[in-house]
Design a protein around this motif. Structure first.
Motif, PDB file in Angstrom:
ATOM      1  N   ALA A  78       0.840  -1.202   0.000  1.00 41.15           N
ATOM      2  CA  ALA A  78       0.000   0.000   0.000  1.00 41.15           C
ATOM      3  C   ALA A  78       0.873   1.250   0.000  1.00 41.15           C
ATOM      4  O   ALA A  78       0.579   2.220  -0.711  1.00 41.15           O
ATOM      5  CB  ALA A  78      -0.933  -0.001   1.201  1.00 41.15           C
ATOM      6  N   LEU A  79       1.948   1.255   0.773  1.00 41.36           N
ATOM      7  CA  LEU A  79       2.841   2.407   0.798  1.00 41.36           C
ATOM      8  C   LEU A  79       3.506   2.627  -0.557  1.00 41.36           C
ATOM      9  O   LEU A  79       3.665   3.768  -0.993  1.00 41.36           O
ATOM     10  CB  LEU A  79       3.907   2.240   1.881  1.00 41.36           C
ATOM     11  CG  LEU A  79       3.488   2.595   3.297  1.00 41.36           C
ATOM     12  CD1 LEU A  79       4.622   2.330   4.265  1.00 41.36           C
ATOM     13  CD2 LEU A  79       3.040   4.038   3.393  1.00 41.36           C
ATOM     14  N   ASP A  80       3.893   1.550  -1.203  1.00 40.56           N
ATOM     15  CA  ASP A  80       4.499   1.666  -2.534  1.00 40.56           C
ATOM     16  C   ASP A  80       3.504   2.267  -3.528  1.00 40.56           C
ATOM     17  O   ASP A  80       3.852   3.127  -4.335  1.00 40.56           O
ATOM     18  CB  ASP A  80       4.975   0.297  -3.036  1.00 40.56           C
ATOM     19  CG  ASP A  80       6.153  -0.226  -2.233  1.00 40.56           C
ATOM     20  OD1 ASP A  80       6.880   0.595  -1.651  1.00 40.56           O
ATOM     21  OD2 ASP A  80       6.326  -1.460  -2.190  1.00 40.56           O
ATOM     22  N   TRP A  81       2.245   1.827  -3.460  1.00 36.08           N
ATOM     23  CA  TRP A  81       1.211   2.336  -4.355  1.00 36.08           C
ATOM     24  C   TRP A  81       0.964   3.830  -4.089  1.00 36.08           C
ATOM     25  O   TRP A  81       0.861   4.634  -5.010  1.00 36.08           O
ATOM     26  CB  TRP A  81      -0.068   1.532  -4.162  1.00 36.08           C
ATOM     27  CG  TRP A  81      -1.204   2.068  -4.981  1.00 36.08           C
ATOM     28  CD1 TRP A  81      -1.389   1.932  -6.317  1.00 36.08           C
ATOM     29  CD2 TRP A  81      -2.288   2.852  -4.493  1.00 36.08           C
ATOM     30  NE1 TRP A  81      -2.536   2.579  -6.713  1.00 36.08           N
ATOM     31  CE2 TRP A  81      -3.108   3.164  -5.594  1.00 36.08           C
ATOM     32  CE3 TRP A  81      -2.655   3.329  -3.239  1.00 36.08           C
ATOM     33  CZ2 TRP A  81      -4.256   3.911  -5.484  1.00 36.08           C
ATOM     34  CZ3 TRP A  81      -3.809   4.078  -3.135  1.00 36.08           C
ATOM     35  CH2 TRP A  81      -4.591   4.364  -4.249  1.00 36.08           C
ATOM     36  N   ALA A 114       1.571   7.013  -6.587  1.00 35.81           N
ATOM     37  CA  ALA A 114       0.478   7.939  -6.909  1.00 35.81           C
ATOM     38  C   ALA A 114       0.864   9.382  -6.597  1.00 35.81           C
ATOM     39  O   ALA A 114       0.579  10.293  -7.372  1.00 35.81           O
ATOM     40  CB  ALA A 114      -0.783   7.549  -6.144  1.00 35.81           C
ATOM     41  N   ARG A 115       1.519   9.602  -5.484  1.00 39.70           N
ATOM     42  CA  ARG A 115       1.931  10.967  -5.134  1.00 39.70           C
ATOM     43  C   ARG A 115       3.010  11.468  -6.082  1.00 39.70           C
ATOM     44  O   ARG A 115       3.041  12.644  -6.425  1.00 39.70           O
ATOM     45  CB  ARG A 115       2.397  11.030  -3.688  1.00 39.70           C
ATOM     46  CG  ARG A 115       1.239  10.936  -2.727  1.00 39.70           C
ATOM     47  CD  ARG A 115       1.602  11.470  -1.391  1.00 39.70           C
ATOM     48  NE  ARG A 115       0.447  11.388  -0.508  1.00 39.70           N
ATOM     49  CZ  ARG A 115       0.486  11.682   0.756  1.00 39.70           C
ATOM     50  NH1 ARG A 115       1.600  12.058   1.316  1.00 39.70           N
ATOM     51  NH2 ARG A 115      -0.596  11.613   1.484  1.00 39.70           N
ATOM     52  N   GLY A 116       3.896  10.562  -6.508  1.00 42.20           N
ATOM     53  CA  GLY A 116       4.909  10.961  -7.488  1.00 42.20           C
ATOM     54  C   GLY A 116       4.274  11.374  -8.805  1.00 42.20           C
ATOM     55  O   GLY A 116       4.680  12.363  -9.419  1.00 42.20           O
ATOM     56  N   GLU A 117       3.268  10.620  -9.244  1.00 43.16           N
ATOM     57  CA  GLU A 117       2.555  10.986 -10.469  1.00 43.16           C
ATOM     58  C   GLU A 117       1.824  12.309 -10.301  1.00 43.16           C
ATOM     59  O   GLU A 117       1.769  13.126 -11.226  1.00 43.16           O
ATOM     60  CB  GLU A 117       1.564   9.887 -10.838  1.00 43.16           C
ATOM     61  CG  GLU A 117       2.202   8.613 -11.329  1.00 43.16           C
ATOM     62  CD  GLU A 117       1.189   7.496 -11.567  1.00 43.16           C
ATOM     63  OE1 GLU A 117      -0.019   7.807 -11.666  1.00 43.16           O
ATOM     64  OE2 GLU A 117       1.612   6.345 -11.641  1.00 43.16           O
ATOM     65  N   ILE A 121       6.684  14.645   0.164  1.00 43.83           N
ATOM     66  CA  ILE A 121       6.059  14.792  -1.155  1.00 43.83           C
ATOM     67  C   ILE A 121       4.766  15.590  -1.041  1.00 43.83           C
ATOM     68  O   ILE A 121       4.466  16.431  -1.888  1.00 43.83           O
ATOM     69  CB  ILE A 121       5.803  13.406  -1.797  1.00 43.83           C
ATOM     70  CG1 ILE A 121       7.125  12.754  -2.197  1.00 43.83           C
ATOM     71  CG2 ILE A 121       4.896  13.529  -3.011  1.00 43.83           C
ATOM     72  CD1 ILE A 121       6.975  11.333  -2.707  1.00 43.83           C
ATOM     73  N   LYS A 122       4.021  15.358   0.019  1.00 47.07           N
ATOM     74  CA  LYS A 122       2.773  16.106   0.222  1.00 47.07           C
ATOM     75  C   LYS A 122       3.061  17.603   0.317  1.00 47.07           C
ATOM     76  O   LYS A 122       2.361  18.415  -0.278  1.00 47.07           O
ATOM     77  CB  LYS A 122       2.075  15.618   1.485  1.00 47.07           C
ATOM     78  CG  LYS A 122       0.778  16.322   1.754  1.00 47.07           C
ATOM     79  CD  LYS A 122       0.123  15.796   3.012  1.00 47.07           C
ATOM     80  CE  LYS A 122      -1.148  16.555   3.311  1.00 47.07           C
ATOM     81  NZ  LYS A 122      -1.768  16.105   4.555  1.00 47.07           N
TER      82      LYS A 122
END
Length: 157
Positions: free
Chosen positions: A3-6, A10-13, A114-115
């Motif tokens: 879940a953390l990888d996903w 998503a945040r990188g995208e 990232i946030k």
């Protein structure tokens, strides 16, 4: 862990999309700047061409509108085309190496970072879009400036 990888992907995208939006706004600003600058220069060259010392209302109006458009161009250089730091998509590897922390803890900390970068990128995009919009509205007001100049010339006669 998956879940953390996903979430991280998503945040990188998301941040990558914000950066693409920033680049798009900058290109739109550059295109608007070019159009306004060429228009102002054409108006100025028209006004100065074969003037032979005489200045009529149309030539003076062209100079006034050209000056207005040059001011808008100056605003665009300062607010839209000025190079500013955009949040990086990825963190430096040296910032991700902390001894004594698990990979999961590091991923959570990086997600928070990232946030913050996404929030900063969103704010930059909002400001850049507002500046481009203001410059375009100011440029659209140039016929009003020309009309005002023409009316004031008529009122003097």
């Amino acid at each position: 862990m998956a879940a953390l990888d996903w979430i991280e992907a998503a945040r990188g995208e998301n941040l990558n999309g914000r950066r693409e939006n920033f680049n798009f706004l900058t290109k739109e600003g550059a295109r608007t700047f070019k159009i306004l600058f060429v228009t102002a220069t054409a108006l100025l060259s028209f006004a100065l061409k074969n003037s032979a010392g005489s200045v009529d209302v149309i030539r003076l109006g062209s100079i006034v509108v050209a000056a207005h458009l040059y001011l808008v161009c100056g605003y665009m250089v300062r607010r839209v085309l000025d190079a500013i730091a955009v949040p990086a998509i990825y963190n430096e590897p040296k910032n991700l190496m902390y001894r004594g922390h698990s990979r999961c803890e590091l991923q959570i900390a990086e997600l928070d970072a990232i946030k913050r970068r996404i929030i900063k990128a969103t704010k930059l995009n909002r400001e850049r879009a507002r500046f481009v919009r203001r410059a375009r509205v100011a440029a659209m007001c140039s016929p009003l400036i020309s009309g005002w100049h023409r009316l004031s010339a008529i009122a003097k006669d």
